[in-house]
Design a protein around this motif. Sequence first.
Motif, mmCIF file in Angstrom:
data_model
loop_
_atom_site.group_PDB
_atom_site.id
_atom_site.type_symbol
_atom_site.label_atom_id
_atom_site.label_comp_id
_atom_site.label_asym_id
_atom_site.label_seq_id
_atom_site.Cartn_x
_atom_site.Cartn_y
_atom_site.Cartn_z
ATOM 1 N N ARG A 169 25.170 7.216 19.719
ATOM 2 C CA ARG A 169 24.682 8.136 18.623
ATOM 3 C C ARG A 169 25.090 7.161 17.364
ATOM 4 O O ARG A 169 24.293 6.795 16.325
ATOM 5 N N GLY A 170 26.218 6.669 17.265
ATOM 6 C CA GLY A 170 26.630 6.079 16.032
ATOM 7 C C GLY A 170 26.047 4.599 15.952
ATOM 8 O O GLY A 170 25.739 4.257 14.751
ATOM 9 N N ASP A 171 25.845 4.043 17.093
ATOM 10 C CA ASP A 171 25.144 2.796 17.038
ATOM 11 C C ASP A 171 23.544 2.783 16.655
ATOM 12 O O ASP A 171 22.999 2.024 16.004
ATOM 13 N N ASP A 172 23.063 3.936 16.888
ATOM 14 C CA ASP A 172 21.619 4.216 16.664
ATOM 15 C C ASP A 172 21.473 4.590 15.092
ATOM 16 O O ASP A 172 20.380 4.588 14.511
ATOM 17 N N PHE A 173 22.613 5.030 14.597
ATOM 18 C CA PHE A 173 22.465 5.704 13.103
ATOM 19 C C PHE A 173 22.118 4.453 11.985
ATOM 20 O O PHE A 173 22.770 3.316 12.147
ATOM 21 N N VAL A 174 21.037 4.667 11.489
ATOM 22 C CA VAL A 174 20.596 3.604 10.374
ATOM 23 C C VAL A 174 20.333 4.363 9.072
ATOM 24 O O VAL A 174 20.217 5.594 8.819
ATOM 25 N N GLY A 175 20.704 3.873 7.589
ATOM 26 C CA GLY A 175 20.083 4.243 6.553
ATOM 27 C C GLY A 175 21.297 5.157 6.155
ATOM 28 O O GLY A 175 22.286 5.338 6.403
ATOM 29 N N ARG A 176 20.771 6.359 5.187
ATOM 30 C CA ARG A 176 21.510 7.196 4.561
ATOM 31 C C ARG A 176 22.835 6.649 3.927
ATOM 32 O O ARG A 176 23.557 7.576 3.750
ATOM 33 N N THR A 177 22.434 5.534 3.109
ATOM 34 C CA THR A 177 23.724 4.848 2.600
ATOM 35 C C THR A 177 24.210 5.937 1.568
ATOM 36 O O THR A 177 25.445 6.264 1.054
ATOM 37 N N PHE A 178 23.256 6.437 0.609
ATOM 38 C CA PHE A 178 23.535 7.247 -0.562
ATOM 39 C C PHE A 178 24.425 8.436 0.093
ATOM 40 O O PHE A 178 25.359 8.808 -0.554
ATOM 41 N N GLU A 179 23.707 9.174 0.905
ATOM 42 C CA GLU A 179 24.211 10.383 1.444
ATOM 43 C C GLU A 179 25.530 10.293 1.882
ATOM 44 O O GLU A 179 26.600 10.972 1.629
ATOM 45 N N LEU A 180 25.765 9.275 2.638
ATOM 46 C CA LEU A 180 27.425 9.039 3.275
ATOM 47 C C LEU A 180 28.231 8.554 1.823
ATOM 48 O O LEU A 180 29.230 9.107 2.078
ATOM 49 N N ARG A 181 28.011 8.223 1.055
ATOM 50 C CA ARG A 181 28.660 7.569 0.056
ATOM 51 C C ARG A 181 28.983 9.075 -0.830
ATOM 52 O O ARG A 181 30.043 8.897 -1.231
ATOM 53 N N PHE A 182 27.897 9.631 -1.054
ATOM 54 C CA PHE A 182 28.026 11.025 -1.779
ATOM 55 C C PHE A 182 29.052 11.861 -1.021
ATOM 56 O O PHE A 182 30.134 12.577 -1.664
ATOM 57 N N PHE A 183 28.709 12.065 0.290
ATOM 58 C CA PHE A 183 29.926 12.871 0.830
ATOM 59 C C PHE A 183 31.319 12.201 0.809
ATOM 60 O O PHE A 183 32.310 13.182 0.801
ATOM 61 N N GLU A 184 31.510 10.891 1.165
ATOM 62 C CA GLU A 184 32.849 10.603 0.796
ATOM 63 C C GLU A 184 33.208 10.533 -0.291
ATOM 64 O O GLU A 184 34.741 10.820 -0.563
ATOM 65 N N ASP A 185 32.583 10.582 -1.377
ATOM 66 C CA ASP A 185 33.004 10.840 -2.669
ATOM 67 C C ASP A 185 33.683 12.219 -3.046
ATOM 68 O O ASP A 185 34.626 12.399 -3.627
ATOM 69 N N TYR A 186 32.870 13.070 -2.612
ATOM 70 C CA TYR A 186 32.945 14.483 -2.616
ATOM 71 C C TYR A 186 34.573 14.812 -2.136
ATOM 72 O O TYR A 186 35.137 15.724 -2.304
ATOM 73 N N LEU A 187 34.475 14.432 -0.577
ATOM 74 C CA LEU A 187 35.754 14.555 -0.049
ATOM 75 C C LEU A 187 36.841 13.967 -0.362
ATOM 76 O O LEU A 187 37.979 14.732 -0.584
ATOM 77 N N THR A 188 36.886 12.550 -0.883
ATOM 78 C CA THR A 188 38.060 12.065 -1.523
ATOM 79 C C THR A 188 38.582 12.608 -2.717
ATOM 80 O O THR A 188 39.784 12.152 -3.295
ATOM 81 N N ARG A 189 37.476 13.147 -3.517
ATOM 82 C CA ARG A 189 38.033 13.657 -5.034
ATOM 83 C C ARG A 189 37.757 14.977 -5.044
ATOM 84 O O ARG A 189 37.417 15.499 -6.326
ATOM 85 N N LEU A 190 37.888 15.718 -4.069
ATOM 86 C CA LEU A 190 37.783 17.082 -3.925
ATOM 87 C C LEU A 190 38.672 17.758 -5.125
ATOM 88 O O LEU A 190 37.926 18.815 -5.826
ATOM 89 N N PRO A 191 39.850 17.448 -5.337
ATOM 90 C CA PRO A 191 40.654 18.398 -6.503
ATOM 91 C C PRO A 191 39.845 18.200 -7.728
ATOM 92 O O PRO A 191 40.264 19.153 -8.714
#
Length: 705
Positions: A25-47
């Motif tokens: 499933r990970g190999d088949d995943f494409v795109g969603r660059t904005f969404e992935l960066r968005f989530f990563e940003d919220y997770l790492t800067r949660l405080p």
Amino acid sequence: MNAAPEDERRHDAPDTIGERLDRLRGDDFVGRTFELRFFEDYLTRLPERTERIVNVHGTGGMGKTVLLERFRAIAVRFGARFALVDLRDVSGDPGHIAAIVRSQTADADAAEADDAPAAPAGQAADAAAAALNRIAASRRVVLAFDHYEEVGPLDAWLRETFLPKLHANVLVVIAGRYPLEGPWRLSPAWRKLVVALPVSEWSYDDAKTYLTRCGVTDEPLADRLWMQTLGHPLSLSMAASAAAPGAGRSAASLPERLDVRFEELVRHWLREAPDDELRDLVMAASVPRTFHQESLSALIGRPIAPSLFERLVRLSFVERSAGGWHMHELARETVRQSFRERLPDRFAEYRASTIRSLRDRITAALRDGRDMSREAAELLGHIGNPIVRAHFRHSRASRNYWETVGPHNVADAEAYVRRRLSRARDFNIRCSDPETGEPFRFALAAGHSLLALTRLPIRELVERGGEQAVTLLRNPDGEAVGLVAIVPVHEGTLDFLAQAPVSRAYFRALPPQRLQALRKPPRDSDVRYLYIADADDYEREELRSDLVRLKLEHMLGGALLIASPPPFPYYEEGHLSLGFEPVPGAEHTDYDGAGPAPTYALDTRGERMLAFLARVTGSSGGAFPAFAAPADAEPPSEEPVLTPRESEVAALLAQGFTNADIAAALYMSVPTVKKHVKAMLQKYGLKNRTQLAKALPPSRPDRSP
């Protein structure tokens, strides 16, 4: 000697089928660059954030569940604990949610507690919240809920009882077909805690990457699949399966319109409409492009209960628009095709009724002097030129906006031109007719798209034509992504336009009395010169649609529009498809090295509007006369005016050449020959190639405009 590496490979391989599935499933995943960066940003800067709930929403088949699995991988990479609750597995009992959360976040003590008798819901919620909070005290936790449209009455329990108990180090992700509404939006406090993350279709590049991974490497075939599915992930997956690669599999080996597991896709869209009454209404709503309660009631011939209409507009694939509501374009096409095939007579009745209603509203608006651009644009989407219909498919996806250019921001317009000139590239433009599936593809070389920009005197146009002469198209971030110059012709602009390169060809072709008649005060001008309509990326459908819609506003507002774009097929066919006609004697060579460029004109002033609509909808004298030209309108020419390329095709077709013979003789592809033949059939009002060959003289003279 070879055993050790094999053991090593065995050790590195997934231990279970589930692990192997996760990797694939990970190999088949494409795109969603904005969404992935968005989530990563919220997770790492949660405080640093106020929000604690990310609301992932989008209509069915957008890949929200797969996206949540990528969120899990990101959480694990950053050392966070991830728990996922699929609300389809919850039977309305808060205790089930609590048990799922505890099972995915359990430590040794909690695991022992799971063997104890089930606690009451309130205690179970407290225990689950406590388990999450123990972890959140030392590391971040992501709690995700999937298929939130299935939450039912548990929505209130989650919002009022469970979520408020959670540690501030918990990031909640709520994924579903609908954005969070009701109390989530009405409460200012909850509204500040929720951030929306809508997911939409794949871009062309993402879709092509996915198709390549599926083994679809033939570019024309990939283009067809992209155009038929609009980048909708589930539909594209079905299409890739239907076009499974085989020896020599290409676009030419497939039927004109792929049957993309059609009924399965219809069932997917209609899963939200479980009863026949609502499904019948969805079918009816797929006929018009926009609708409201009154128009649908008139269409089906009976009143629609307010409660039923409310259920319709709350479906995830129905959205609010300026004219009422509309269905997601791919859902509309899918349901509409099913309706047409299952109930052809009723579909034909509804379609005819929709066109009659639009015709009557346009005629009344013209009589009363009211704006009718929206109705006319919708009519063109129903029965207009195939290229126009193709441009309408993605037009509602645009969130861009127009900004008039004046002295205060003319530097921004000049900066846009400089940026375009410095970043020139080739464009491959792809679109398709939603009615027939017919694909259109244009190659626009870098230099071709820049010719008009190099001749654009922006400051002079703004100074002479006023702030309405030049407009910038900006994206939601404020970046300029397009530019249009449509100059009113009046006493203050006429001399300039009559001398300026490109525009001068038209005015020099006019007799003195007609030229003098254009010297009107600015307020009385009803003539416009379309200098340029440019986008910084012609491959983006929403930008092309934005340009077409702005042109339509001027066309349908009642004006004489003049244009002389560079002499290349994309511009030529674009203007002809919108109803422009070549102006005899107004050709020029002001585009250096580009060959003779024609000048086009379109007159929609007064009663000419009806003649224009009859022409572009192909309805004059046709089987379904949407419009009749007024009695005092100028009669059509004895023979249709063909483009230079159509004339070449016509000469060979009249001599009995096949499409393949014509393609070889004129160094073009067979699909291009078919496209020209179809255009000529429309101009002559004929049904097939045999009739056209008979209508053309055996030795056809060149009728180049």
